[in-house]
Each structure stands twice: as C-alpha cells, then as structure tokens.
Design a protein around this motif. Structure first.
Motif, PDB file in Angstrom:
ATOM      1  N   ASP A 220       0.837  -1.200   0.000  1.00  0.00           N
ATOM      2  CA  ASP A 220       0.000   0.000   0.000  1.00  0.00           C
ATOM      3  C   ASP A 220       0.876   1.254   0.000  1.00  0.00           C
ATOM      4  OD1 ASP A 220       0.816   0.569   2.572  1.00  0.00           O
ATOM      5  OD2 ASP A 220      -1.143   0.260   3.511  1.00  0.00           O
ATOM      6  N   LYS A 221       0.239   2.409   0.006  1.00  0.00           N
ATOM      7  CA  LYS A 221       1.013   3.647  -0.141  1.00  0.00           C
ATOM      8  C   LYS A 221       1.902   3.934   1.064  1.00  0.00           C
ATOM      9  CE  LYS A 221      -1.586   6.021  -3.685  1.00  0.00           C
ATOM     10  NZ  LYS A 221      -2.521   4.950  -4.094  1.00  0.00           N
ATOM     11  N   GLY A 222       1.632   3.253   2.163  1.00  0.00           N
ATOM     12  CA  GLY A 222       2.485   3.413   3.347  1.00  0.00           C
ATOM     13  C   GLY A 222       3.565   2.345   3.404  1.00  0.00           C
ATOM     14  N   ASN A 223       3.733   1.637   2.266  1.00  0.00           N
ATOM     15  CA  ASN A 223       4.775   0.625   2.146  1.00  0.00           C
ATOM     16  C   ASN A 223       4.555  -0.610   3.025  1.00  0.00           C
ATOM     17  OD1 ASN A 223       6.848   0.139   0.450  1.00  0.00           O
ATOM     18  ND2 ASN A 223       8.450   0.791   1.892  1.00  0.00           N
ATOM     19  N   ARG A 224       3.266  -0.888   3.323  1.00  0.00           N
ATOM     20  CA  ARG A 224       2.948  -2.100   4.084  1.00  0.00           C
ATOM     21  C   ARG A 224       2.493  -3.182   3.102  1.00  0.00           C
ATOM     22  NH1 ARG A 224      -0.102   1.987   5.669  1.00  0.00           N
ATOM     23  NH2 ARG A 224       0.565   3.084   7.546  1.00  0.00           N
TER      24      ARG A 224
END
Ligand code: ATP
Ligand code: MG
Length: 417
Positions: free
Chosen positions: A69-73
């Motif tokens: 995802d955009k939070g790098n998760r």
C-alpha cells in the motif's frame, strides 16, 4: 469498453434475491444456534495469512492478492475467513469473556486461481468459528450447523466426509512414516509435491493431480497413528454423529488445504457440480490462537462456498426464493398529477407497501402495458378528476372485478385492513 475482471461475477439486480434468500436462511440458522455475526476487514497484514494459513499451502504460495500500500505495508485481500477472526479474537481479548465464543461470517474471499466452473477469484463464504471448547460435542455441533443449513435448503445428497489428522504429537510419528513412503516413490509425484514432501508431507495428500491421488491411495493413513487422546476424540465424535443420525464416511485422505488444522477435519461434497464439488470444509484448530500470539484456546470452524452452494441448488432444481415485484404502480396522466403520484407513493412506502410511479413520461396505454409486464399487483390511475375529488380506483391486476374505490389521502388504509 472496460470488462469485468477474470474470475469475478456481477450479481444483477434481478437475481440478487437468490443471495438474499440464502443469506436470510443463514442468518436465521446461525441465530437459532446462538451464533453471532463477526465482520472483519477485507484486507489484513500479509503476515497474518502467511503465519496462520501456512507458507507451504497453495493459498499462501500462489493464490493471494497481495500488494504494497502507499504506506509501504504488505497487505492481502482475505483468502479465507478464519485468520481474521482469530486475529480479532486475540486483539479484542475475547478469551476473557465466557467461553465458548461462537461467531459466524458472510464474506467475500479472494484467491488468484485459474477461473473455471466453481472456481472464482472472488467468491463468498459463510463460515462459523467456535472458540474455547475441545469437546467432541462441539465438533458435532459445528458439523450440525452446516448439515442443518443443507436440510433447510432442501439439499439431500451432500456427502459428509470426516477424518482426524491428530495433534502435533501424533503427527511427529506419522510424518516420519509418510516421508519414508514418499521418498520411495518420489519421482512419480508431481513436481510441486516433490517440493512439499519434506517441508509439509501432509500437504502431498491434499494434491488434486490425478497421478498423486493414485499414489496417495497406498500411503500410510493418519488414523493408524493417532495418540490415544486424538483417537478417543475421533471415536467420540463418530458416536455423537451416529446418535444425531448424521450419515458420514470416514475418509482418511481428507487433510484440508490449510496448515492450522488439528484432530477433526471434514468436508461436505456434492456429486452434482463437477470437479469442484467441495461445498463446505472445516476442522479443528487447537493450536492456532496460541500460535498467533493469544492464549492456548481450542477452536473449530468451517467455511462454505456460497457460489458452489447456489450451483448445487440450481442443479437440483431447488427453490432459491423469488423476485418479489413492487406492489403498487401509480399511473399519472400528466405533469401535474405526477407530483401527486409521488406523494401517494410516499404514503404507501411509509407503511412498508412498495410503490412506484412513472419516471419515463409514458402515455396511459404504455404505462398499463409496463405495469402488466413488471407484475405490479395494483395500479392506481391518477387523472385531473381523481385529484379534484380526492378519490381513485385501485385496480387489482391479479383478480378481475376486485377493483376498489379508495380515498387518495388514506390509500395505505386499504392495505393495512
Ligand atoms: P478446493 O479444494 O476446491 O480448492 P479449498 O480447500 O481451497 O477448496 P477452502 O479453503 O476450504 O477450499 O474454502 C472453503 C470453501 O470455499 C470450499 O469448500 C469451496 O466451497 C469454497 N471455495 C474455495 N475456493 C473457491 C474458489 N476459488 N471459488 C469458489 N469457491 C471456492
Ligand atoms: Mg483451493
């Protein structure tokens, strides 16, 4: 034109009643067993599934919809229902409330599989989970929930297969003899099974390749290696099922495609829908809650594929309810009457009587034709005269000669009598 994704399906507005029918039956059934609904998110941390479902399973190995995802998760769309429920049970400290905790879910499930009959990339499952009890009576009740649903839907010919795959202790011994057996025939198995043999030998028994199925028939069976506690549990379950008059086969080849199972595993299988015949699969998972960071709490549950369930019902010609048409159609003759029509429709709707009016600017003749085609039970024609007098004729479309004069301001009364 942008087309629908492979392996996914629209449920159109004129067929959604089938889903409502099934879902209503499920909710009523669950309530009757004292099972309450849990809703968990559609996506979870990828690690949740990797750790609970198991790294060597088909699901985790090749079927997950995973993305960053955009939070790098790394997150994953749920590929089955149990992992999220277990996470929630632990996170919400549900082991502190009186046990058992009995929950059900109705959820979409996502798996990147080769689409074919009965195999979709987004399908839907009804599942239940019972936490807190290791008694065989609980295994029997979980099976009974699925069985009762099939009975309530009129499905008679599903075969129940049960097996026990023991606990960690029995499996240590069994894995040894299994690996020994596989190593003697290694080259004959499919390449994937050759890989799985050492890491997770039980998985090989779950392979759907014809040649592996043949070879597995000669494999040692887990029931012969159960410790006395697991053996007793299995025997006790059988005797409860006998007492409940639930027919079953003991099928030693059922091991289920997920790593977390212990002791009882079971499947309900249909012969009516081709190769993908497993409608419901479940089992006990006594170590999973602890393995995922919770207390040591035994649990058992199942997942049922609703698309396959509907396929079976359609194949057997069983009723999936019916699309109920709207009850009253109000046919205004002109612009002015159309406004009144909406008011009258609202008076009915407020009393839970479904009503519609003309949204297309049709002539009276065209409106009558439309009303007939759509199957309204009643039609009310609204002309200038009707509005002035405050009275109209409620035409009964099903029974000739049963038309009734009504007060426009009290139309709902006719239906509430
Ligand atoms: P299969 O052996 O058919 O691949 P599975 O062991 O992967 O099934 P489970 O993980 O036990 O299936 O899921 C529970 C139920 O969900 C299955 O019994 C089946 O009815 C349904 N199901 C699983 N995968 C799919 C799919 N790709 N499309 C439609 N229904 C599915
Ligand atoms: Mg599968």
């Amino acid at each position: 034109m942008i087309r629908i994704q492979k392996g996914t399906k629209d449920v159109l507005h004129f067929e959604s009643y089938k889903w409502h029918f099934i879902e209503d039956k499920i909710r009523t059934l669950a309530e009757s067993f004292g099972i309450k609904e849990i809703r968990t998110p559609t996506f979870e941390a990828t690690e949740l599934f990797a750790r609970s479902v198991g790294e060597t399973t088909d699901i985790v190995n090749k079927e997950m919809y995973t993305f960053i995802d955009k939070g790098n998760r790394s997150v994953t769309l749920k590929p089955e229902g149990t992992a999220g429920v277990v996470r929630s049970y632990i996170e919400n400290n549900l082991s502190a409330v009186p046990q058992p905790v009995k929950m059900y879910y109705l959820t979409p499930v996502f798996r990147y599989e080769r689409p074919q009959s009965g195999r979709l990339r987004e399908h839907h499952q009804f599942g239940i989970e019972y936490f807190g009890s290791d008694l065989p009576i609980t295994d029997a009740e979980v099976i009974l929930v699925a069985k009762t649903l099939f009975d309530n839907l009129g499905i008679k010919d599903l075969q129940l297969n049960i097996n026990s795959i023991g606990c960690a202790e029995c499996r240590r011994e069994y894995n040894k003899v299994l690996i020994d057996f596989f190593s003697k025939n290694k080259e004959s198995f499919c390449p994937l099974c050759q890989e799985r043999m050492d890491k997770n030998p039980l998985r090989v028994l779950d392979c759907k390749e014809d040649k592996c199925i043949e070879l597995n028939k000669k494999a040692p069976i887990v029931l012969d290696y159960l410790c006395s506690a697991c053996k007793n549990h299995h025997e006790e379950l059988k005797s409860i099922l006998d007492c409940l008059d639930i027919a079953y086969e003991v099928n030693p080849y059922i091991v289920r495609g997920l790593d977390y199972y212990t002791k009882t595993v079971f499947e309900f299988i249909s012969k009516d829908i081709g190769a993908q015949g497993t409608v419901c699969g479940g089992g006990r998972y006594n170590n999973l809650v602890e393995q995922m960071g919770g207390k040591s709490v035994p649990a058992i549950g199942f997942g049922m594929g609703l698309e396959r369930l509907i396929m079976v019902m359609e194949e057997l010609g069983l009723s999936l309810g019916e699309d109920t048409p709207c009850k009253v159609y109000i046919a205004p003759l002109g612009e002015e009457q159309r406004k009144h029509a909406l008011n009258i429709a609202m008076a009915l709707r407020r009393n839970n009587i479904s009503a519609e009016t003309d949204y297309m600017g049709r002539s009276l003749k065209a409106q009558m034709k439309y009303a007939d085609k759509k199957g309204y039970e009643y039609v009310l024609v609204l002309g200038e005269d009707e509005i002035i007098k405050g009275k109209g004729v409620l035409k009964n479309m099903r029974h000739k000669g049963q038309d009734r004069e009504i007060d426009l301001s009290q139309i709902e009364k006719y239906f509430l009598e």
